[in-house]
Every structure is written in structure tokens, then in C-alpha cells.
Design a protein around this motif. Structure first.
Motif, PDB file in Angstrom:
ATOM      1  N   MET A 134      -7.988   8.598   2.467  1.00 47.21           N
ATOM      2  CA  MET A 134      -8.714   8.032   3.751  1.00 47.21           C
ATOM      3  C   MET A 134      -8.487   6.472   3.854  1.00 47.21           C
ATOM      4  O   MET A 134      -8.131   5.643   4.787  1.00 47.21           O
ATOM      5  CB  MET A 134     -10.121   8.421   3.920  1.00 47.21           C
ATOM      6  CG  MET A 134     -10.336   9.808   4.268  1.00 47.21           C
ATOM      7  SD  MET A 134     -12.196   9.970   4.644  1.00 47.21           S
ATOM      8  CE  MET A 134     -13.009   9.757   3.112  1.00 47.21           C
ATOM      9  N   LEU A 135      -8.847   5.690   2.600  1.00 44.24           N
ATOM     10  CA  LEU A 135      -8.582   4.321   2.627  1.00 44.24           C
ATOM     11  C   LEU A 135      -7.170   3.771   2.918  1.00 44.24           C
ATOM     12  O   LEU A 135      -7.033   2.955   3.668  1.00 44.24           O
ATOM     13  CB  LEU A 135      -9.214   3.751   1.346  1.00 44.24           C
ATOM     14  CG  LEU A 135     -10.994   3.795   1.348  1.00 44.24           C
ATOM     15  CD1 LEU A 135     -11.214   3.492  -0.108  1.00 44.24           C
ATOM     16  CD2 LEU A 135     -11.457   2.905   2.199  1.00 44.24           C
ATOM     17  N   GLU A 136      -6.275   4.481   2.091  1.00 38.19           N
ATOM     18  CA  GLU A 136      -4.959   3.964   2.188  1.00 38.19           C
ATOM     19  C   GLU A 136      -4.270   4.088   3.735  1.00 38.19           C
ATOM     20  O   GLU A 136      -3.487   3.472   4.094  1.00 38.19           O
ATOM     21  CB  GLU A 136      -3.957   4.758   1.118  1.00 38.19           C
ATOM     22  CG  GLU A 136      -4.583   4.633  -0.268  1.00 38.19           C
ATOM     23  CD  GLU A 136      -3.606   3.830  -1.336  1.00 38.19           C
ATOM     24  OE1 GLU A 136      -2.928   2.802  -0.756  1.00 38.19           O
ATOM     25  OE2 GLU A 136      -3.663   3.902  -2.396  1.00 38.19           O
ATOM     26  N   ARG A 137      -4.664   5.295   4.184  1.00 29.44           N
ATOM     27  CA  ARG A 137      -4.160   5.457   5.652  1.00 29.44           C
ATOM     28  C   ARG A 137      -4.521   4.241   6.485  1.00 29.44           C
ATOM     29  O   ARG A 137      -3.843   3.885   7.302  1.00 29.44           O
ATOM     30  CB  ARG A 137      -4.659   6.953   6.301  1.00 29.44           C
ATOM     31  CG  ARG A 137      -4.207   7.985   5.426  1.00 29.44           C
ATOM     32  CD  ARG A 137      -4.921   9.088   6.008  1.00 29.44           C
ATOM     33  NE  ARG A 137      -4.401  10.422   5.263  1.00 29.44           N
ATOM     34  CZ  ARG A 137      -5.095  11.675   5.341  1.00 29.44           C
ATOM     35  NH1 ARG A 137      -6.263  11.638   5.951  1.00 29.44           N
ATOM     36  NH2 ARG A 137      -4.386  12.643   4.821  1.00 29.44           N
ATOM     37  N   GLU A 138      -5.855   3.863   6.379  1.00 27.84           N
ATOM     38  CA  GLU A 138      -6.452   2.790   7.107  1.00 27.84           C
ATOM     39  C   GLU A 138      -5.534   1.460   6.767  1.00 27.84           C
ATOM     40  O   GLU A 138      -5.356   0.665   7.785  1.00 27.84           O
ATOM     41  CB  GLU A 138      -7.903   2.702   7.100  1.00 27.84           C
ATOM     42  CG  GLU A 138      -8.446   1.577   8.095  1.00 27.84           C
ATOM     43  CD  GLU A 138      -7.966   1.861   9.474  1.00 27.84           C
ATOM     44  OE1 GLU A 138      -7.898   0.908  10.547  1.00 27.84           O
ATOM     45  OE2 GLU A 138      -7.878   2.929   9.985  1.00 27.84           O
TER      46      GLU A 138
ATOM     47  N   ALA B 205       4.025   3.269  11.490  1.00 30.35           N
ATOM     48  CA  ALA B 205       2.957   3.398  10.841  1.00 30.35           C
ATOM     49  C   ALA B 205       2.758   5.042  10.631  1.00 30.35           C
ATOM     50  O   ALA B 205       2.287   5.237   9.638  1.00 30.35           O
ATOM     51  CB  ALA B 205       1.478   2.979  11.709  1.00 30.35           C
ATOM     52  N   ASP B 206       3.425   5.757  11.662  1.00 32.37           N
ATOM     53  CA  ASP B 206       3.266   7.119  11.320  1.00 32.37           C
ATOM     54  C   ASP B 206       4.046   7.677   9.838  1.00 32.37           C
ATOM     55  O   ASP B 206       3.698   8.372   9.181  1.00 32.37           O
ATOM     56  CB  ASP B 206       3.749   8.077  12.462  1.00 32.37           C
ATOM     57  CG  ASP B 206       2.794   7.742  13.834  1.00 32.37           C
ATOM     58  OD1 ASP B 206       1.586   7.724  13.508  1.00 32.37           O
ATOM     59  OD2 ASP B 206       3.263   7.866  14.814  1.00 32.37           O
ATOM     60  N   ALA B 207       5.302   7.163  10.046  1.00 31.73           N
ATOM     61  CA  ALA B 207       6.135   7.181   8.773  1.00 31.73           C
ATOM     62  C   ALA B 207       5.603   6.794   7.635  1.00 31.73           C
ATOM     63  O   ALA B 207       5.643   7.432   6.449  1.00 31.73           O
ATOM     64  CB  ALA B 207       7.501   6.569   8.844  1.00 31.73           C
ATOM     65  N   ALA B 208       4.967   5.653   7.663  1.00 30.09           N
ATOM     66  CA  ALA B 208       4.311   5.208   6.573  1.00 30.09           C
ATOM     67  C   ALA B 208       3.200   5.848   6.160  1.00 30.09           C
ATOM     68  O   ALA B 208       2.964   6.035   4.666  1.00 30.09           O
ATOM     69  CB  ALA B 208       3.768   3.452   6.623  1.00 30.09           C
ATOM     70  N   ILE B 209       2.476   6.200   6.845  1.00 33.23           N
ATOM     71  CA  ILE B 209       1.421   7.308   6.506  1.00 33.23           C
ATOM     72  C   ILE B 209       1.687   8.442   5.842  1.00 33.23           C
ATOM     73  O   ILE B 209       0.986   9.042   5.028  1.00 33.23           O
ATOM     74  CB  ILE B 209       0.211   7.369   7.600  1.00 33.23           C
ATOM     75  CG1 ILE B 209      -0.445   6.001   8.102  1.00 33.23           C
ATOM     76  CG2 ILE B 209      -0.696   8.471   7.274  1.00 33.23           C
ATOM     77  CD1 ILE B 209      -1.198   6.067   9.291  1.00 33.23           C
ATOM     78  N   ARG B 210       2.644   9.035   6.509  1.00 35.08           N
ATOM     79  CA  ARG B 210       3.131  10.281   6.084  1.00 35.08           C
ATOM     80  C   ARG B 210       3.918  10.029   4.497  1.00 35.08           C
ATOM     81  O   ARG B 210       3.311  11.155   3.943  1.00 35.08           O
ATOM     82  CB  ARG B 210       4.444  10.682   7.086  1.00 35.08           C
ATOM     83  CG  ARG B 210       5.074  12.049   6.646  1.00 35.08           C
ATOM     84  CD  ARG B 210       6.134  12.670   7.564  1.00 35.08           C
ATOM     85  NE  ARG B 210       7.197  11.692   7.765  1.00 35.08           N
ATOM     86  CZ  ARG B 210       7.151  11.005   8.764  1.00 35.08           C
ATOM     87  NH1 ARG B 210       6.206  10.982   9.836  1.00 35.08           N
ATOM     88  NH2 ARG B 210       8.292  10.077   8.935  1.00 35.08           N
ATOM     89  N   ILE B 211       4.519   8.978   4.343  1.00 31.95           N
ATOM     90  CA  ILE B 211       5.057   8.889   2.987  1.00 31.95           C
ATOM     91  C   ILE B 211       3.933   8.493   2.106  1.00 31.95           C
ATOM     92  O   ILE B 211       3.806   8.952   1.010  1.00 31.95           O
ATOM     93  CB  ILE B 211       5.861   7.632   2.867  1.00 31.95           C
ATOM     94  CG1 ILE B 211       7.411   7.848   3.791  1.00 31.95           C
ATOM     95  CG2 ILE B 211       6.663   7.243   1.566  1.00 31.95           C
ATOM     96  CD1 ILE B 211       8.058   6.620   4.184  1.00 31.95           C
TER      97      ILE B 211
END
Length: 250
Positions: free
Chosen positions: A86-90, A189-195
Motif C-alpha cells: 500500500m505504501l509503495e503504490r502511494e 504511474a499505472d506501469a510503475a505501480i504494476r511493476i
């Protein structure tokens, strides 16, 4: 900074780094008298150091018992990884919103340091640098509380991997970090969160099996190595210890 604060900070930093680099395995006893001798401080100051590390989840210091490096249960490990995701996504969202060219240069430089440690066979340094990649992202997010909480869960993940982790090639961590940097640079952001989710998922999977404690070692030698390196202003390298069983990396 007072002499007292300096000694406490040095001891805290030395112990924290030794734990994160898995030089002090989970469950290692930390006798107050030996810590006091190694760091040149009273039992009162040693207890201050241990209380600080206990607040970070790195040490267990029950009343009237010898403190030990923390030994989280599998249930606790799962909670820590849930919180970290959760923290890393934000953090990813905040870093992209605040993106500056220097962020990319700093992160790429860090990944190069990870690669150098991997090529040099410095496993413990590689472990620490892998975690520091994520805490650097936390610093770039610009939120002091998120930075603090992320730093704590990353450190706790080091303990979990030391206790339960399975072997893993450092190549994977370095390559995944490169992919994250590329997505951040692109502002995706979507790609970074997915990775990031995939990366953390692979880390968590390596911590699913129970494992034995690391091989025996000399506590005094570890403390001396880390405290002397920090006191001399040098970056702490691999403690020269008997090789433990292979552990995973973040």
C-alpha cells in the motif's frame, strides 16, 4: 550533538545496518553488557539504543530478559508485506507528481551501485542497497510520515527475508529496479505501480517457506566491524563472517 547522543546514534546505526544486512540473524541475543563494552556506553544508554530499535520493529526487548533481534511470525510477515504494498503504490504516485530530472539521475546511480555490489559478490551490501532503493523513493515522495513508515517496513522485510527467505539472484532485483525507474521517468504511474506490485510480489513469495537460522557467528566481531566502520566515516562493507545459508534479497 552531545557526546551521549553521538554514541547512541552510532550504536543504533551500527546495529540497524548489521540487522538489515543480515549479519545479525533474527533471534540473535544482544546482551547489554557486551553492547556496552563494544560501544563504550552505560547500560542506561544501551537500553536507549535497544528501545529505539524496538520501536522500529528490529529488536525484541521484553522486560527483565535479554534483548534479541526481532523474529517475526509468518502472520506478522504477511501484514508487513500488505502494508508495504500500500505504501509503495502511494509513493510511486507522489514521486511522479513531484518528478524532477535529478530523481532519475539519483535512482540510476543507485541501481549502478547495486549492480557493482552484485558483480563484486558483496551479498550483504547488495541486500542493503536493494532496500535503500525503496527508501530513496520514499524520500522523493515528499511526505515525512510515509518516508518514516516505509523505512520501517523495508527494514522489517529484511528481517523476514533473513528468517524465511529463499535464495534469489540479485540480477532480478537490479533489473526490476531499472524497470521501475524507466516507468517513473516516463510519468506512467499505472506501469510503475504494476511493476512495483510484481517486484514486491516476487519478494513476498521468497518469504513463504520456513527456514533455519543462519550459521553461528561471533557477535563481538560483527559489532566491532560495524561500529569501527561507522566511527571512521567509512561506508560499511560486508562483515567477514562464516557464510550463513543463502537468503533472499528485497
Amino acid at each position: 550533538m552531545s557526546k551521549k547522543s553521538s554514541r547512541v546514534d552510532l550504536a543504533s546505526q551500527a546495529l540497524r545496518q548489521a540487522i538489515i544486512e543480515q549479519a545479525l540473524p533474527p533471534g540473535t541475543k544482544l546482551p547489554e553488557d557486551e553492547l556496552g563494552t563494544r560501544f563504550g556506553m552505560s547500560r542506561t544508554l544501551v537500553r536507549e539504543v535497544l528501545a529505539q530499535l524496538q520501536s522500529e520493529g528490529l529488536v525484541d526487548a521484553p522486560p527483565r530478559r535479554t534483548a534479541t533481534t526481532a523474529k517475526p511470525t509468518l502472520d506478522q510477515a504477511k501484514e508487513i508485506f500488505e502494508t508495504r504494498r500500500m505504501l509503495e503504490r502511494e509513493v510511486v504516485r507522489l514521486v511522479i507528481a513531484r518528478w524532477q530530472p535529478r530523481f532519475g539521475a539519483e535512482l540510476e546511480g543507485h541501481v549502478r551501485a547495486e549492480e557493482a555490489a552484485r558483480q563484486a559478490g558483496e551479498a550483504r551490501v547488495s541486500i542493503r542497497l536493494a532496500g535503500e532503493f525503496h527508501t530513496r523513493l520514499g524520500e522523493m515522495a515528499g511526505n515525512a510520515l510515509i518516508r518514516r513508515y516505509l523505512g520501517e517496513v523495508v527494514s522489517r522485510c529484511s528481517l523476514i527475508l533473513a528468517l524465511y527467505g529463499r535464495p534469489h539472484s540479485a540480477d532480478c532485483a537490479v533489473n526490476e529496479h531499472r524497470e521501475i525507474v524507466a516507468a517513473l521517468r516516463a510519468g506512467d504511474a499505472d506501469a510503475a505501480i504494476r511493476i512495483m506490485d510484481r517486484h514486491l510480489g516476487s519478494v513476498e513469495q521468497r518469504a513463504l517457506l520456513d527456514g533455519d537460522s543462519a550459521a553461528g557467528f561471533d557477535l563481538g566481531a560483527v559489532l566491532s566491524r560495524y561500529s569501527e566502520a561507522l566511527a571512521g566515516g567509512a561506508s560499511v562493507k560486508v562483515a567477514r563472517l562464516p557464510k550463513p545459508k543463502a537468503r533472499g534479497k528485497r
